[in-house]
Design an enzyme around this catalytic site. Structure first.
Site, PDB file in Angstrom:
ATOM      1  N   GLU A  61       0.828  -1.207   0.000  1.00 32.79           N
ATOM      2  CA  GLU A  61       0.000   0.000   0.000  1.00 32.79           C
ATOM      3  C   GLU A  61       0.862   1.256   0.000  1.00 32.79           C
ATOM      4  OE1 GLU A  61      -2.917  -0.553   3.125  1.00 32.79           O
ATOM      5  OE2 GLU A  61      -3.992  -1.991   1.864  1.00 32.79           O
ATOM      6  N   CYS A  70      -1.429  -4.185  -5.807  1.00 30.22           N
ATOM      7  CA  CYS A  70      -2.080  -5.416  -5.340  1.00 30.22           C
ATOM      8  C   CYS A  70      -1.083  -6.580  -5.324  1.00 30.22           C
ATOM      9  CB  CYS A  70      -3.247  -5.776  -6.253  1.00 30.22           C
ATOM     10  SG  CYS A  70      -4.694  -4.732  -6.049  1.00 30.22           S
ATOM     11  N   GLU A  72      -1.335  -9.360  -6.791  1.00 29.59           N
ATOM     12  CA  GLU A  72      -1.174  -9.940  -8.136  1.00 29.59           C
ATOM     13  C   GLU A  72      -0.181  -9.130  -8.961  1.00 29.59           C
ATOM     14  OE1 GLU A  72      -3.896  -9.106  -6.493  1.00 29.59           O
ATOM     15  OE2 GLU A  72      -5.657 -10.217  -7.152  1.00 29.59           O
ATOM     16  N   CYS A 106      -6.372  -6.291 -11.682  1.00 26.63           N
ATOM     17  CA  CYS A 106      -5.525  -7.483 -11.584  1.00 26.63           C
ATOM     18  C   CYS A 106      -5.984  -8.587 -12.522  1.00 26.63           C
ATOM     19  CB  CYS A 106      -5.473  -7.956 -10.141  1.00 26.63           C
ATOM     20  SG  CYS A 106      -4.491  -6.824  -9.145  1.00 26.63           S
TER      21      CYS A 106
HETATM   22  N1  THU Z   1      -5.931  -6.154  -2.979  1.00 29.27           N
HETATM   23  C1  THU Z   1      -5.092  -7.019  -3.588  1.00 29.27           C
HETATM   24  O1  THU Z   1      -3.919  -7.147  -3.221  1.00 29.27           O
HETATM   25  N2  THU Z   1      -5.559  -7.725  -4.651  1.00 29.27           N
HETATM   26  C2  THU Z   1      -6.829  -7.645  -5.123  1.00 29.27           C
HETATM   27  O2  THU Z   1      -7.120  -8.219  -6.164  1.00 29.27           O
HETATM   28  C3  THU Z   1      -7.835  -6.922  -4.363  1.00 29.27           C
HETATM   29  C4  THU Z   1      -7.308  -5.947  -3.364  1.00 29.27           C
HETATM   30  C5  THU Z   1      -5.417  -5.360  -1.866  1.00 29.27           C
HETATM   31  C6  THU Z   1      -5.188  -3.911  -2.207  1.00 29.27           C
HETATM   32  C7  THU Z   1      -5.278  -3.247  -0.858  1.00 29.27           C
HETATM   33  O3  THU Z   1      -3.979  -3.226  -0.296  1.00 29.27           O
HETATM   34  C8  THU Z   1      -6.173  -4.161  -0.035  1.00 29.27           C
HETATM   35  O4  THU Z   1      -6.309  -5.357  -0.791  1.00 29.27           O
HETATM   36  C9  THU Z   1      -7.547  -3.577   0.235  1.00 29.27           C
HETATM   37  O5  THU Z   1      -8.137  -3.149  -0.939  1.00 29.27           O
END
Ligand code: THU
Length: 150
Positions: A61, A70, A72, A106
Site C-alpha cells: 500500500e 495489489c 497480483e 488485476c
Molecule cells: N488487494 C489485492 O492485493 N488484490 C486484489 O485483487 C484486491 C485488493 C489489496 C489492495 C489493498 O492493499 C487491499 O487489498 C484492500 O483493498
C-alpha cells in the site's frame, strides 16, 4: 523461452495437475510479507507456471491510496524478475487464509501472463474459475497487432 500454446494446454488439461495446496500455502505465507498499514487487508498471491515454477506476490500500500500495488501486481513482477513465463494457475488469499477475488485491474494484469484459460482458485468448496469467466471479452496482446494502423 518456450512455445506458449502447446505447453500451456498440457499444463492445464487437468485440474488435478495443479498443486493447489502448495499454491495456497505460498499465498498464505505471502500475506505475512504484505505492507498494508492503511486497509489492514493483507493479501498474498501465488502463481504456478507452465514450466512448474511458483511465483509470489504481496500487496504493497501507499499513503497516496490509489498507488497501492495489489498482490497480483507484485506476483507479475516476480514472474518477470524470474525471466518470465506463462501462468497456468493462481491462488489469491487474504490474511484469514481464504480466497479473495482479484480486482478488475488485476484480472487484466493476469490475463497478459496467463490468458483466458488460466485457473483462479475458488477455495475447497468450489471449482477453480477460468480467467475468461472472470474477465469475459478481454482485451489482450493479440488485439494490439490486429487493431494497429501500422
Ligand atoms: N488487494 C489485492 O492485493 N488484490 C486484489 O485483487 C484486491 C485488493 C489489496 C489492495 C489493498 O492493499 C487491499 O487489498 C484492500 O483493498
Amino acid at each position: 523461452m518456450f512455445t506458449q500454446g502447446e505447453v500451456y494446454c498440457l499444463a492445464v488439461s487437468s485440474l488435478n495437475e495443479i498443486p493447489w495446496d502448495v499454491l495456497r500455502a505460498h499465498a498464505r505465507n505471502a500475506t505475512t510479507k504484505s505492507y498494508a498499514p492503511y486497509s489492514h487487508v493483507t493479501v498474498g498471491a501465488a502463481g504456478y507456471t507452465s514450466d512448474g515454477r511458483i511465483v509470489e506476490g504481496s500487496n504493497v500500500e501507499n499513503a497516496s491510496y490509489g498507488l497501492t500495488l495489489c498482490a497480483e501486481c507484485s506476483l507479475v513482477s516476480d514472474l518477470t524478475r524470474q525471466g518470465g513465463g506463462h501462468l497456468v494457475a493462481v491462488a489469491i488469499v487474504a490474511g484469514d487464509g481464504q480466497p479473495i477475488a482479484p480486482c478488475g485491474r488485476c484480472r487484466q494484469l493476469l490475463f497478459e501472463h496467463g490468458g483466458g484459460e488460466m485457473l483462479v482458485d475458488a477455495g475447497d468448496d468450489a471449482p477453480a474459475h477460468r480467467l475468461r469467466e472472470l474477465l469475459p471479452g478481454a482485451f489482450g496482446p493479440n488485439d494490439l497487432g490486429a487493431r494497429s494502423n501500422q
